[in-house]
Design a protein around this motif. Structure first.
Motif, mmCIF file in Angstrom:
data_model
loop_
_atom_site.group_PDB
_atom_site.id
_atom_site.type_symbol
_atom_site.label_atom_id
_atom_site.label_comp_id
_atom_site.label_asym_id
_atom_site.label_seq_id
_atom_site.Cartn_x
_atom_site.Cartn_y
_atom_site.Cartn_z
ATOM 1 N N ARG A 1 87.115 -1.031 136.071
ATOM 2 C CA ARG A 1 86.775 -2.109 135.144
ATOM 3 C C ARG A 1 87.683 -2.069 133.922
ATOM 4 O O ARG A 1 88.278 -1.049 133.621
ATOM 5 C CB ARG A 1 85.345 -1.964 134.650
ATOM 6 C CG ARG A 1 84.301 -1.873 135.707
ATOM 7 C CD ARG A 1 82.963 -1.832 135.050
ATOM 8 N NE ARG A 1 81.998 -1.113 135.837
ATOM 9 C CZ ARG A 1 80.707 -1.339 135.775
ATOM 10 N NH1 ARG A 1 80.224 -2.227 134.966
ATOM 11 N NH2 ARG A 1 79.887 -0.650 136.522
ATOM 12 N N VAL B 1 91.935 -12.720 139.352
ATOM 13 C CA VAL B 1 90.711 -12.591 138.553
ATOM 14 C C VAL B 1 90.174 -13.946 138.122
ATOM 15 O O VAL B 1 89.017 -14.063 137.733
ATOM 16 C CB VAL B 1 90.909 -11.674 137.321
ATOM 17 C CG1 VAL B 1 91.293 -10.270 137.737
ATOM 18 C CG2 VAL B 1 91.932 -12.239 136.350
ATOM 19 N N THR C 1 79.973 -8.530 133.626
ATOM 20 C CA THR C 1 81.418 -8.304 133.608
ATOM 21 C C THR C 1 81.956 -8.284 135.034
ATOM 22 O O THR C 1 81.208 -8.063 135.988
ATOM 23 C CB THR C 1 81.759 -6.963 132.919
ATOM 24 O OG1 THR C 1 81.167 -5.897 133.675
ATOM 25 C CG2 THR C 1 81.255 -6.933 131.488
ATOM 26 N N PHE C 2 83.254 -8.500 135.158
ATOM 27 C CA PHE C 2 83.910 -8.450 136.458
ATOM 28 C C PHE C 2 84.766 -7.196 136.560
ATOM 29 O O PHE C 2 85.193 -6.641 135.551
ATOM 30 C CB PHE C 2 84.797 -9.686 136.670
ATOM 31 C CG PHE C 2 84.056 -10.885 137.166
ATOM 32 C CD1 PHE C 2 84.005 -11.178 138.512
ATOM 33 C CD2 PHE C 2 83.399 -11.719 136.277
ATOM 34 C CE1 PHE C 2 83.313 -12.278 138.982
ATOM 35 C CE2 PHE C 2 82.711 -12.826 136.733
ATOM 36 C CZ PHE C 2 82.662 -13.110 138.082
ATOM 37 N N TYR D 1 86.828 -7.830 144.401
ATOM 38 C CA TYR D 1 86.707 -8.277 143.014
ATOM 39 C C TYR D 1 85.329 -8.899 142.876
ATOM 40 O O TYR D 1 84.983 -9.821 143.603
ATOM 41 C CB TYR D 1 87.808 -9.288 142.667
ATOM 42 C CG TYR D 1 87.749 -9.736 141.235
ATOM 43 C CD1 TYR D 1 88.059 -8.852 140.210
ATOM 44 C CD2 TYR D 1 87.376 -11.026 140.901
ATOM 45 C CE1 TYR D 1 88.004 -9.243 138.881
ATOM 46 C CE2 TYR D 1 87.318 -11.435 139.588
ATOM 47 C CZ TYR D 1 87.639 -10.531 138.583
ATOM 48 O OH TYR D 1 87.564 -10.918 137.259
ATOM 49 N N ARG D 2 84.509 -8.371 141.958
ATOM 50 C CA ARG D 2 83.107 -8.775 141.918
ATOM 51 C C ARG D 2 82.544 -8.780 140.506
ATOM 52 O O ARG D 2 83.114 -8.204 139.589
ATOM 53 C CB ARG D 2 82.286 -7.838 142.785
ATOM 54 C CG ARG D 2 82.432 -6.379 142.371
ATOM 55 C CD ARG D 2 81.434 -5.506 143.021
ATOM 56 N NE ARG D 2 80.126 -5.763 142.455
ATOM 57 C CZ ARG D 2 79.115 -4.908 142.501
ATOM 58 N NH1 ARG D 2 79.260 -3.747 143.107
ATOM 59 N NH2 ARG D 2 77.962 -5.199 141.973
ATOM 60 N N LYS D 3 81.394 -9.419 140.391
ATOM 61 C CA LYS D 3 80.661 -9.465 139.131
ATOM 62 C C LYS D 3 79.595 -8.383 139.156
ATOM 63 O O LYS D 3 78.893 -8.203 140.148
ATOM 64 C CB LYS D 3 80.007 -10.843 138.964
ATOM 65 C CG LYS D 3 79.359 -11.062 137.624
ATOM 66 C CD LYS D 3 78.853 -12.493 137.515
ATOM 67 C CE LYS D 3 78.344 -12.788 136.130
ATOM 68 N NZ LYS D 3 77.904 -14.197 136.017
ATOM 69 N N ALA E 1 84.624 -14.012 142.672
ATOM 70 C CA ALA E 1 84.433 -12.927 143.641
ATOM 71 C C ALA E 1 85.193 -13.198 144.930
ATOM 72 O O ALA E 1 85.154 -14.308 145.467
ATOM 73 C CB ALA E 1 82.956 -12.746 143.929
#
Length: 197
Positions: free
Chosen positions: A113, A133, A160-161, A153-155, A137
């Motif tokens: 992160r 980004v 936050t991502f 790539y996720r929340k 996701a």
């Protein structure tokens, strides 16, 4: 029988490889090993209605289903036991399911992160993480340091991502050292160029 206690008692990939500190922070990013995650791989002869149909797409929050390629998905959960996850995947796949197998103990997961994260990822693979980004996701299979890594790539729960990096656990120490040793240059890039794409 609940599989969750079994998963939590298994030594983490890093600790098994002799790495004691499983968290890392520098100016613009934070890295940690995620343990206790249930993961199932599903292969199907068709596209079950409840699963994302296109490679790189994701569906759900916990569990999250990642479409790896046509006819293959990885389901990941931090709250469900392996048995619960397999049951849920079997239900969602229905009659089109070919195979479902537990891969929880064969994989390692590193969570990355911070603003320097896409810069670090860009140093190690040819994908454009700065542009990625902005798309929300998604997932992609790539090579970093000559090993195969699934990038999700996720929340996260706090809004936050960031990235979950999924790899064969036998490479955990090597990949951890590659990430931590490359982080200082990612800091320099993130500070000098910010969010520039």
């Amino acid at each position: 029988m609940n599989d969750k206690p079994r998963i939590e008692k298994t030594a983490s990939a890093l600790r098994q490889a002799g790495v004691e500190n499983t968290t890392f922070k520098c100016q613009t990013l934070a890295l940690e090993e995620v343990t206790g995650m249930s993961m199932s791989r599903l292969r199907s002869t068709g596209v079950p209605a409840d699963l994302p149909p296109e490679s790189g797409r994701c569906a759900g929050n916990d569990p999250t289903v990642l479409c790896l390629r046509p006819g293959e998905w990885l389901s990941v959960s931090e709250s469900l036991s392996q048995k619960e996850l397999v049951t849920r995947m079997t239900t969602e796949a229905g009659d089109q399911c070919t195979t479902i197998h537990d891969c929880s103990h064969g994989l390692a997961v590193f969570r990355l992160r911070g603003k320097g994260s896409p810069w670090l990822m860009g140093k190690l693979s040819g994908l454009d993480y700065l542009a990625g980004v902005k798309t929300g996701a998604h997932c992609a299979q790539t090579r970093m340091g000559h090993i195969s890594v699934l990038v999700h790539y996720r929340k996260f729960d706090e809004g936050t991502f960031g990235f979950d990096l999924v790899l064969d656990r036998s490479y955990a120490r090597y990949f951890w050292e590659l990430l931590t040793e490359s982080a200082a240059h990612a800091d320099d890039l993130a500070i000098a160029y910010g969010d520039a794409a």
